[in-house]
Write a protein that holds these residues in place. Sequence first.
Motif, PDB file in Angstrom:
ATOM      1  N   ALA A 202       0.743  -1.219   0.078  1.00  0.00           N
ATOM      2  CA  ALA A 202       0.071   0.056   0.082  1.00  0.00           C
ATOM      3  C   ALA A 202       0.907   1.128  -0.180  1.00  0.00           C
ATOM      4  O   ALA A 202       0.573   2.099  -0.793  1.00  0.00           O
ATOM      5  CB  ALA A 202      -0.977  -0.011   1.129  1.00  0.00           C
ATOM      6  N   ASP A 203       1.866   1.251   0.780  1.00  0.00           N
ATOM      7  CA  ASP A 203       2.562   2.470   0.964  1.00  0.00           C
ATOM      8  C   ASP A 203       4.003   1.973   0.211  1.00  0.00           C
ATOM      9  O   ASP A 203       5.051   2.889   0.497  1.00  0.00           O
ATOM     10  CB  ASP A 203       2.821   2.751   2.464  1.00  0.00           C
ATOM     11  CG  ASP A 203       1.929   2.999   3.310  1.00  0.00           C
ATOM     12  OD1 ASP A 203       0.924   3.919   2.921  1.00  0.00           O
ATOM     13  OD2 ASP A 203       1.437   2.340   4.163  1.00  0.00           O
ATOM     14  N   MET A 209      12.398   1.034  -2.916  1.00  0.00           N
ATOM     15  CA  MET A 209      13.633   0.341  -2.097  1.00  0.00           C
ATOM     16  C   MET A 209      13.626   0.945  -0.505  1.00  0.00           C
ATOM     17  O   MET A 209      13.080   1.849  -0.159  1.00  0.00           O
ATOM     18  CB  MET A 209      15.007   0.731  -2.783  1.00  0.00           C
ATOM     19  CG  MET A 209      14.951   0.330  -4.266  1.00  0.00           C
ATOM     20  SD  MET A 209      16.517   0.547  -5.000  1.00  0.00           S
ATOM     21  CE  MET A 209      16.355  -0.576  -6.433  1.00  0.00           C
ATOM     22  N   PRO A 210      14.490   0.087   0.370  1.00  0.00           N
ATOM     23  CA  PRO A 210      14.349   0.631   1.822  1.00  0.00           C
ATOM     24  C   PRO A 210      14.800   1.839   2.017  1.00  0.00           C
ATOM     25  O   PRO A 210      14.308   2.668   3.075  1.00  0.00           O
ATOM     26  CB  PRO A 210      15.371  -0.476   2.228  1.00  0.00           C
ATOM     27  CG  PRO A 210      16.274  -1.159   0.952  1.00  0.00           C
ATOM     28  CD  PRO A 210      15.249  -1.103   0.005  1.00  0.00           C
ATOM     29  N   HIS A 211      15.737   2.341   1.385  1.00  0.00           N
ATOM     30  CA  HIS A 211      16.371   3.922   1.578  1.00  0.00           C
ATOM     31  C   HIS A 211      15.094   4.796   1.260  1.00  0.00           C
ATOM     32  O   HIS A 211      15.248   6.100   1.666  1.00  0.00           O
ATOM     33  CB  HIS A 211      17.685   4.285   0.761  1.00  0.00           C
ATOM     34  CG  HIS A 211      17.580   3.851  -0.601  1.00  0.00           C
ATOM     35  ND1 HIS A 211      17.789   2.554  -1.000  1.00  0.00           N
ATOM     36  CD2 HIS A 211      17.566   4.464  -1.752  1.00  0.00           C
ATOM     37  CE1 HIS A 211      17.938   2.394  -2.470  1.00  0.00           C
ATOM     38  NE2 HIS A 211      17.817   3.758  -2.796  1.00  0.00           N
ATOM     39  N   ASP A 212      14.140   4.555   0.246  1.00  0.00           N
ATOM     40  CA  ASP A 212      13.244   5.166  -0.183  1.00  0.00           C
ATOM     41  C   ASP A 212      12.284   5.574   1.193  1.00  0.00           C
ATOM     42  O   ASP A 212      11.580   6.568   1.312  1.00  0.00           O
ATOM     43  CB  ASP A 212      12.395   4.701  -1.326  1.00  0.00           C
ATOM     44  CG  ASP A 212      13.226   4.666  -2.433  1.00  0.00           C
ATOM     45  OD1 ASP A 212      14.149   5.520  -2.523  1.00  0.00           O
ATOM     46  OD2 ASP A 212      12.929   3.856  -3.295  1.00  0.00           O
ATOM     47  N   ILE A 213      12.088   4.652   2.252  1.00  0.00           N
ATOM     48  CA  ILE A 213      11.286   4.716   3.296  1.00  0.00           C
ATOM     49  C   ILE A 213      11.966   4.727   4.494  1.00  0.00           C
ATOM     50  O   ILE A 213      11.515   4.636   5.713  1.00  0.00           O
ATOM     51  CB  ILE A 213      10.453   3.301   3.452  1.00  0.00           C
ATOM     52  CG1 ILE A 213      11.423   2.077   3.304  1.00  0.00           C
ATOM     53  CG2 ILE A 213       9.518   3.317   2.325  1.00  0.00           C
ATOM     54  CD1 ILE A 213      10.463   0.838   3.724  1.00  0.00           C
ATOM     55  N   ARG A 243      11.228   8.553  -5.483  1.00  0.00           N
ATOM     56  CA  ARG A 243       9.989   8.721  -4.697  1.00  0.00           C
ATOM     57  C   ARG A 243      10.467   8.297  -3.434  1.00  0.00           C
ATOM     58  O   ARG A 243      10.617   7.219  -3.172  1.00  0.00           O
ATOM     59  CB  ARG A 243       8.880   8.100  -5.240  1.00  0.00           C
ATOM     60  CG  ARG A 243       8.203   8.723  -6.421  1.00  0.00           C
ATOM     61  CD  ARG A 243       6.922   8.381  -6.870  1.00  0.00           C
ATOM     62  NE  ARG A 243       6.752   6.986  -7.103  1.00  0.00           N
ATOM     63  CZ  ARG A 243       6.721   6.072  -8.297  1.00  0.00           C
ATOM     64  NH1 ARG A 243       6.746   6.882  -9.289  1.00  0.00           N
ATOM     65  NH2 ARG A 243       6.727   4.909  -8.494  1.00  0.00           N
ATOM     66  N   GLN A 244      10.206   9.219  -2.509  1.00  0.00           N
ATOM     67  CA  GLN A 244      10.563   8.903  -0.959  1.00  0.00           C
ATOM     68  C   GLN A 244       8.950   8.827  -0.026  1.00  0.00           C
ATOM     69  O   GLN A 244       8.191   9.756  -0.577  1.00  0.00           O
ATOM     70  CB  GLN A 244      11.402   9.695  -0.417  1.00  0.00           C
ATOM     71  CG  GLN A 244      12.744   9.664  -1.026  1.00  0.00           C
ATOM     72  CD  GLN A 244      13.814  10.650  -0.687  1.00  0.00           C
ATOM     73  OE1 GLN A 244      13.589  11.686  -0.178  1.00  0.00           O
ATOM     74  NE2 GLN A 244      15.129  10.214  -0.936  1.00  0.00           N
ATOM     75  N   LEU A 245       9.057   8.143   0.937  1.00  0.00           N
ATOM     76  CA  LEU A 245       7.864   8.303   1.847  1.00  0.00           C
ATOM     77  C   LEU A 245       7.829   9.498   2.512  1.00  0.00           C
ATOM     78  O   LEU A 245       8.989   9.656   3.175  1.00  0.00           O
ATOM     79  CB  LEU A 245       7.900   7.207   2.628  1.00  0.00           C
ATOM     80  CG  LEU A 245       6.800   6.946   3.552  1.00  0.00           C
ATOM     81  CD1 LEU A 245       5.292   6.234   2.877  1.00  0.00           C
ATOM     82  CD2 LEU A 245       7.030   5.802   4.827  1.00  0.00           C
ATOM     83  N   VAL A 246       6.717  10.242   2.710  1.00  0.00           N
ATOM     84  CA  VAL A 246       6.369  11.540   3.445  1.00  0.00           C
ATOM     85  C   VAL A 246       5.058  11.354   3.999  1.00  0.00           C
ATOM     86  O   VAL A 246       4.244  10.607   3.572  1.00  0.00           O
ATOM     87  CB  VAL A 246       6.910  12.538   2.525  1.00  0.00           C
ATOM     88  CG1 VAL A 246       8.215  12.840   2.121  1.00  0.00           C
ATOM     89  CG2 VAL A 246       5.624  12.640   1.369  1.00  0.00           C
ATOM     90  N   GLY A 247       4.954  12.522   4.880  1.00  0.00           N
ATOM     91  CA  GLY A 247       3.718  12.485   5.524  1.00  0.00           C
ATOM     92  C   GLY A 247       3.050  13.723   4.818  1.00  0.00           C
ATOM     93  O   GLY A 247       3.733  14.504   4.358  1.00  0.00           O
TER      94      GLY A 247
END
Length: 339
Positions: A202-203, A209-213, A243-247
């Motif tokens: 989902a996210d 990749m791990p560094h993206d999150i 693309r990186q995980l953000v709020g």
Amino acid sequence: AIVFDGSPLGKIEIAGPDAPKLMDFIFYTRMSTLAPGRLRYGLMLTEGGAVFDDSVVLRLADDRFVVSCSSSHVPAVTAHLEAWRQDIFDRRRVFVHDTTANWATIVVGGPGSKSITDALAMGVDLDDRALPHMGYAEGRLNDRLARIARVSFIGERSYEISVPASLGGVLWKEARRLGAEPMGVEALSVLRLEKGFIIVGADTDGETMPHDIGFAGPREKRQDAYCGDRSLFTEDAMRGDRRQLVGLRALDERVLPPGAHAVVADGKTRRSIGFVTSSDMSPALGQPIALGLVESGRARMGEVLDLEHYGYKRTGGSRHRAEVVAPCFLDPEGARLNA
């Protein structure tokens, strides 16, 4: 306190003298350094370096681990472990066995979870020094083995109690009798969203990749071989605009639609630089919150994005604005884990 049925969570046992070696190869996060009686969160990668699944790993003994993977990924994770076991390990020295159906797992969580778990009278010392967060203990329920893991997916103090499947109903009813209120999957999803905890699939997508999150440490430190290691250093993996995980904090107090695209002008054209992955109203904060994958996301903190959701033909689309913030919206210090 709440009670949640976590029985579908994976419980895949890895046993044998070479179990630590298999675990280190399968997991991006090293597991051979995990002490018996402790738990560790870890990621599994594909050969292409993308996040395959995340798991909480319990080390029962020097030669025995339990992999608690995502509920919907149990068959795939079992096959992934078995494929690598057969391919590069001595099959006489390490074994993979899916025991998920053997155990019922009931989660007791929230500020009152310690007193309720103690009242279950399983003979376990629940003092924080004896059983800290990410600790493990064994007790007895109806004279059968009960595995108590202090681990949390809701950001609150929680105990995952696994008992033989035939005792699942007994444990559930007893927790309810002691005052725990049932919680469903939707409520669980909101609580984990407030903490910025991801749901793989989902996210993340097939390229994440791990560094993206936010998990860059093992890539930078590990020198030994593990699944997906070489792919983490390709030209594409090293790009600065991944693309990186953000709020995402909605500015118009409307819940952002999952799948809404962040759109920017790029010369004469407009393009998407990312999208909303999870979104809901936060009861604790009284405002809508969301997670998203956004190009160069961590460098955009404080930036306001224009988002568009195209919807269905009958309902049309919608437009939104959101500020890029850190993924963890509630209790970033983790104080509630010991409340």
